[in-house]
Structures are given as C-alpha cells and as structure tokens.
Write a protein that holds these residues in place. Structure first.
Motif, PDB file in Angstrom:
ATOM      1  N   ALA A 204      17.741   3.926  63.461  1.00 23.49           N
ATOM      2  CA  ALA A 204      17.266   3.785  62.084  1.00 23.49           C
ATOM      3  C   ALA A 204      15.754   3.631  62.049  1.00 23.49           C
ATOM      4  O   ALA A 204      15.085   4.184  61.159  1.00 23.49           O
ATOM      5  N   ARG A 205      15.201   2.895  62.994  1.00 18.06           N
ATOM      6  CA  ARG A 205      13.759   2.672  63.057  1.00 18.06           C
ATOM      7  C   ARG A 205      13.004   3.986  63.195  1.00 18.06           C
ATOM      8  O   ARG A 205      11.878   4.140  62.723  1.00 18.06           O
ATOM      9  N   ASP A 206      13.615   4.979  63.857  1.00 15.91           N
ATOM     10  CA  ASP A 206      12.938   6.257  64.067  1.00 15.91           C
ATOM     11  C   ASP A 206      13.286   7.278  62.989  1.00 15.91           C
ATOM     12  O   ASP A 206      12.401   7.906  62.412  1.00 15.91           O
ATOM     13  N   LEU A 207      14.572   7.446  62.702  1.00 13.83           N
ATOM     14  CA  LEU A 207      14.995   8.520  61.802  1.00 13.83           C
ATOM     15  C   LEU A 207      14.612   8.245  60.354  1.00 13.83           C
ATOM     16  O   LEU A 207      14.130   9.153  59.651  1.00 13.83           O
ATOM     17  N   GLY A 208      14.815   7.011  59.873  1.00 11.89           N
ATOM     18  CA  GLY A 208      14.476   6.700  58.491  1.00 11.89           C
ATOM     19  C   GLY A 208      13.010   6.961  58.180  1.00 11.89           C
ATOM     20  O   GLY A 208      12.685   7.710  57.240  1.00 11.89           O
ATOM     21  N   PRO A 209      12.076   6.390  58.946  1.00 12.23           N
ATOM     22  CA  PRO A 209      10.666   6.657  58.697  1.00 12.23           C
ATOM     23  C   PRO A 209      10.274   8.124  58.923  1.00 12.23           C
ATOM     24  O   PRO A 209       9.365   8.635  58.257  1.00 12.23           O
ATOM     25  N   ARG A 210      10.935   8.810  59.835  1.00 12.38           N
ATOM     26  CA  ARG A 210      10.624  10.233  60.044  1.00 12.38           C
ATOM     27  C   ARG A 210      10.953  11.040  58.786  1.00 12.38           C
ATOM     28  O   ARG A 210      10.215  11.955  58.410  1.00 12.38           O
ATOM     29  N   ILE A 211      12.084  10.695  58.152  1.00 12.03           N
ATOM     30  CA  ILE A 211      12.436  11.343  56.887  1.00 12.03           C
ATOM     31  C   ILE A 211      11.372  11.055  55.827  1.00 12.03           C
ATOM     32  O   ILE A 211      10.961  11.948  55.072  1.00 12.03           O
ATOM     33  N   VAL A 212      10.914   9.808  55.768  1.00 15.78           N
ATOM     34  CA  VAL A 212       9.881   9.439  54.795  1.00 15.78           C
ATOM     35  C   VAL A 212       8.588  10.205  55.071  1.00 15.78           C
ATOM     36  O   VAL A 212       7.940  10.706  54.142  1.00 15.78           O
ATOM     37  N   HIS A 213       8.203  10.336  56.330  1.00 15.40           N
ATOM     38  CA  HIS A 213       7.022  11.125  56.681  1.00 15.40           C
ATOM     39  C   HIS A 213       7.161  12.551  56.163  1.00 15.40           C
ATOM     40  O   HIS A 213       6.202  13.136  55.638  1.00 15.40           O
ATOM     41  N   ALA A 214       8.346  13.123  56.308  1.00 15.55           N
ATOM     42  CA  ALA A 214       8.561  14.493  55.848  1.00 15.55           C
ATOM     43  C   ALA A 214       8.463  14.609  54.331  1.00 15.55           C
ATOM     44  O   ALA A 214       8.047  15.648  53.802  1.00 15.55           O
ATOM     45  N   LEU A 215       8.821  13.548  53.606  1.00 13.11           N
ATOM     46  CA  LEU A 215       8.858  13.595  52.152  1.00 13.11           C
ATOM     47  C   LEU A 215       7.554  13.193  51.478  1.00 13.11           C
ATOM     48  O   LEU A 215       7.273  13.631  50.355  1.00 13.11           O
ATOM     49  N   LEU A 216       6.766  12.360  52.111  1.00 10.70           N
ATOM     50  CA  LEU A 216       5.568  11.816  51.466  1.00 10.70           C
ATOM     51  C   LEU A 216       4.505  12.896  51.219  1.00 10.70           C
ATOM     52  O   LEU A 216       4.321  13.798  52.042  1.00 10.70           O
ATOM     53  N   PRO A 217       3.771  12.763  50.115  1.00 11.01           N
ATOM     54  CA  PRO A 217       2.701  13.729  49.804  1.00 11.01           C
ATOM     55  C   PRO A 217       1.405  13.397  50.536  1.00 11.01           C
ATOM     56  O   PRO A 217       0.360  13.144  49.923  1.00 11.01           O
ATOM     57  N   LEU A 218       1.463  13.409  51.860  1.00 12.45           N
ATOM     58  CA  LEU A 218       0.277  13.113  52.667  1.00 12.45           C
ATOM     59  C   LEU A 218      -0.518  14.390  52.907  1.00 12.45           C
ATOM     60  O   LEU A 218       0.052  15.406  53.308  1.00 12.45           O
ATOM     61  N   PRO A 219      -1.820  14.364  52.706  1.00 10.45           N
ATOM     62  CA  PRO A 219      -2.615  15.571  52.957  1.00 10.45           C
ATOM     63  C   PRO A 219      -2.724  15.855  54.453  1.00 10.45           C
ATOM     64  O   PRO A 219      -2.860  14.940  55.267  1.00 10.45           O
ATOM     65  N   ASN A 220      -2.618  17.123  54.817  1.00  9.19           N
ATOM     66  CA  ASN A 220      -2.832  17.540  56.214  1.00  9.19           C
ATOM     67  C   ASN A 220      -1.957  16.751  57.191  1.00  9.19           C
ATOM     68  O   ASN A 220      -2.397  16.441  58.303  1.00  9.19           O
ATOM     69  N   LYS A 221      -0.731  16.451  56.793  1.00 12.47           N
ATOM     70  CA  LYS A 221       0.076  15.543  57.612  1.00 12.47           C
ATOM     71  C   LYS A 221       0.724  16.219  58.813  1.00 12.47           C
ATOM     72  O   LYS A 221       1.144  15.546  59.747  1.00 12.47           O
ATOM     73  N   GLY A 222       0.822  17.537  58.815  1.00 20.59           N
ATOM     74  CA  GLY A 222       1.459  18.221  59.932  1.00 20.59           C
ATOM     75  C   GLY A 222       2.966  18.061  59.902  1.00 20.59           C
ATOM     76  O   GLY A 222       3.561  17.610  58.919  1.00 20.59           O
ATOM     77  N   TYR A 228      12.402  16.943  68.336  1.00 16.57           N
ATOM     78  CA  TYR A 228      12.530  15.757  69.196  1.00 16.57           C
ATOM     79  C   TYR A 228      13.406  14.683  68.557  1.00 16.57           C
ATOM     80  O   TYR A 228      13.914  13.803  69.253  1.00 16.57           O
ATOM     81  N   ALA A 229      13.640  14.766  67.258  1.00 16.51           N
ATOM     82  CA  ALA A 229      14.205  13.644  66.496  1.00 16.51           C
ATOM     83  C   ALA A 229      15.576  13.195  66.980  1.00 16.51           C
ATOM     84  O   ALA A 229      15.955  12.034  66.767  1.00 16.51           O
ATOM     85  N   TRP A 230      16.341  14.072  67.621  1.00 10.51           N
ATOM     86  CA  TRP A 230      17.688  13.682  68.054  1.00 10.51           C
ATOM     87  C   TRP A 230      17.654  12.693  69.217  1.00 10.51           C
ATOM     88  O   TRP A 230      18.575  11.882  69.390  1.00 10.51           O
ATOM     89  N   ILE A 231      16.577  12.716  70.019  1.00  7.70           N
ATOM     90  CA  ILE A 231      16.520  11.871  71.220  1.00  7.70           C
ATOM     91  C   ILE A 231      16.456  10.385  70.872  1.00  7.70           C
ATOM     92  O   ILE A 231      17.234   9.591  71.427  1.00  7.70           O
ATOM     93  N   PRO A 232      15.575   9.947  69.951  1.00  9.41           N
ATOM     94  CA  PRO A 232      15.578   8.524  69.604  1.00  9.41           C
ATOM     95  C   PRO A 232      16.756   8.102  68.728  1.00  9.41           C
ATOM     96  O   PRO A 232      16.845   6.928  68.344  1.00  9.41           O
TER      97      PRO A 232
END
Length: 252
Positions: A204-222, A228-232
């Motif tokens: 949860a510590r890895d997947l939940g925030p990774r989803i948030v990173h994908a959704l957030l309107p961050l400029p130039n976020k890459g 890699y996400a399945w490993i953690p």
C-alpha cells in the motif's frame, strides 16, 4: 473490533504513515525545502517515526497493521482471512490520502522543483519522473530477481519482528511497546537493506502513492514507472507469507 473500526483505523493510520514518511522524502528532495539534501539517515528515521506515530494513533481502532504484508502475515498465522479485504481497502485509501496531503503540504516546492531547468532539462522526460521517489520506490540497479528478493527479505524481517513481539489484547495488531520496537525495526531495515530498492516493504505504501503520482497535475512529472510497480507489491506480500510460515514453524 468492527469492520468500520478496522476500515477507519487503517485509513487514518496509513494516511498518517504516508504523510510523514512521504513528507520526509519531499523535505529531503525538493528545492526550496529547508531540509533539502539532509540525506538517507533523515529518510530512514523519518519513516521510522512515521510508523511509530501512526501505530500509536490507531492501534486501539484496528490494531494498526497499516501494511497488507502485515495483514497477510497475521491472517496466515491465525488462519483468519475474514477481515483482510477491509484492512487492505483502508490501507490503500489511506496511502492515497497521505500522498495527496504530501503534495498539498509541499505544493510550492513541487512547482519550483519541477519548473527548474536544472531538474527537468530541456527535453521531454522519459522514464521515471524526477519526483517519483517522493511517492514510491525504485531500484538503483534494475535487476528483476534481485529487486524482488530484496523486497522479500526486508519484509520477512519486518513481519517476523511484528509477529514475534506478540499482539495486543484483540489479537489483531501490535501493542503499545511493539509500536516503538517496530519503528526501530523499520529504521534498521532502511539503513541495512534499503539501498538497493528503497525498501517499500509495504504494498500500500508504494502502490497507493504511485497512483496519486500518476493522477496529480504536476508539471514535467515524467512517468510513474509502472513496469516496476509489481515488485514492491508482490515482494512484500511474498515476504509476509514467508514470515508467517517461519513463525508457525519455529515460534508457534
């Protein structure tokens, strides 16, 4: 312990865990942060104190698993899977809330960091983004079997430490002293085993925030490094199961 208490406790506790743990990563990483470049010791102790705070806060509600690997380990140990979906749902929701709160807290720093040409360069960002490490983990060397085994080993240490300390009166989580011990176990794992992958040791510590990173309107976020996400996720779940097996063989 009712399902609503479990869900609420795990949501609040995991949100606090990610807010403080992700917060120290943001503090150390982002430009215009007073703690920038504070280093690995700050990160490992920040995550340890995050665990301690979250467990103390919510142990009376849900037992404060705050980690699907811990939940799986306890379920295998006890042979009781009835509340596992409720625990995991609360943990995932809490992790996403905590990651979003990190973004809110460091909003100006995220903007400054990701708009700085020294950070993002002049070409479009390919691969993992420059602030992904604030939200989720990634390996220093991409070697699938090594990265997976590293996460398994770290999680075995964590979950076995939880199980061997004894659970609280409800039988569902750590007691008060166990929270402090586990916090230092997390610091130890970070210092000793965290170098290769960033020691997710918690799906949860890895997947939940990774989803948030994908959704957030961050400029130039890459990118969010989904390859890699399945490993953690898989590594800690396997590690939790192995730890429970070791406990049942050696300690039960």
């Amino acid at each position: 312990m009712s399902s609503s208490d479990i869900f609420l406790g795990e949501t609040i506790g995991t949100a606090v865990l990610i807010l403080l743990g992700g917060g120290v990563c943001a503090a150390v990483t982002l430009k215009s942060s007073k703690a920038r470049n504070a280093g690995w010791l700050a990160i490992t102790f920040g995550w340890g104190f995050a665990v301690m705070t979250a467990v103390y806060m919510t142990a009376s509600l849900s037992g404060a698993h705050l980690n699907p690997a811990v939940t799986v380990g306890i379920a295998i140990k006890d042979g009781d899977w009835g509340n596992v979906p409720v625990y995991v749902a609360g943990q995932m929701l809490g992790a996403m809330i905590g990651a979003a709160l990190v973004w809110v807290t460091y909003y100006g720093q995220f903007q400054a960091h990701l708009r700085d040409p020294e950070t993002v360069g002049e070409k479009p960002i390919e691969g993992p983004g420059p602030v992904l490490g604030i939200f989720s983990t990634g390996p220093e060397i991409r070697n699938t079997w090594q990265n997976l085994v590293t996460e398994i080993i770290g999680t075995v240490v964590l979950v076995l430490a939880v199980l061997t300390q004894g659970l609280n009166d409800s039988g569902k989580g750590l007691g008060v002293i166990g929270a402090l011990i586990t916090a230092f176990v997390v610091v130890s794992i970070g210092l000793s085993l965290g170098g290769p992958t960033g020691y997710a040791i918690n799906p949860a510590r890895d997947l939940g925030p990774r989803i948030v990173h994908a959704l957030l309107p961050l400029p130039n976020k890459g990118g969010s490094d989904w390859s890699y996400a399945w490993i953690p996720v898989a590594g800690p779940l396997i590690g939790g199961a192995i730890a429970a097996g070791i406990y049942n063989i050696a300690f039960a």
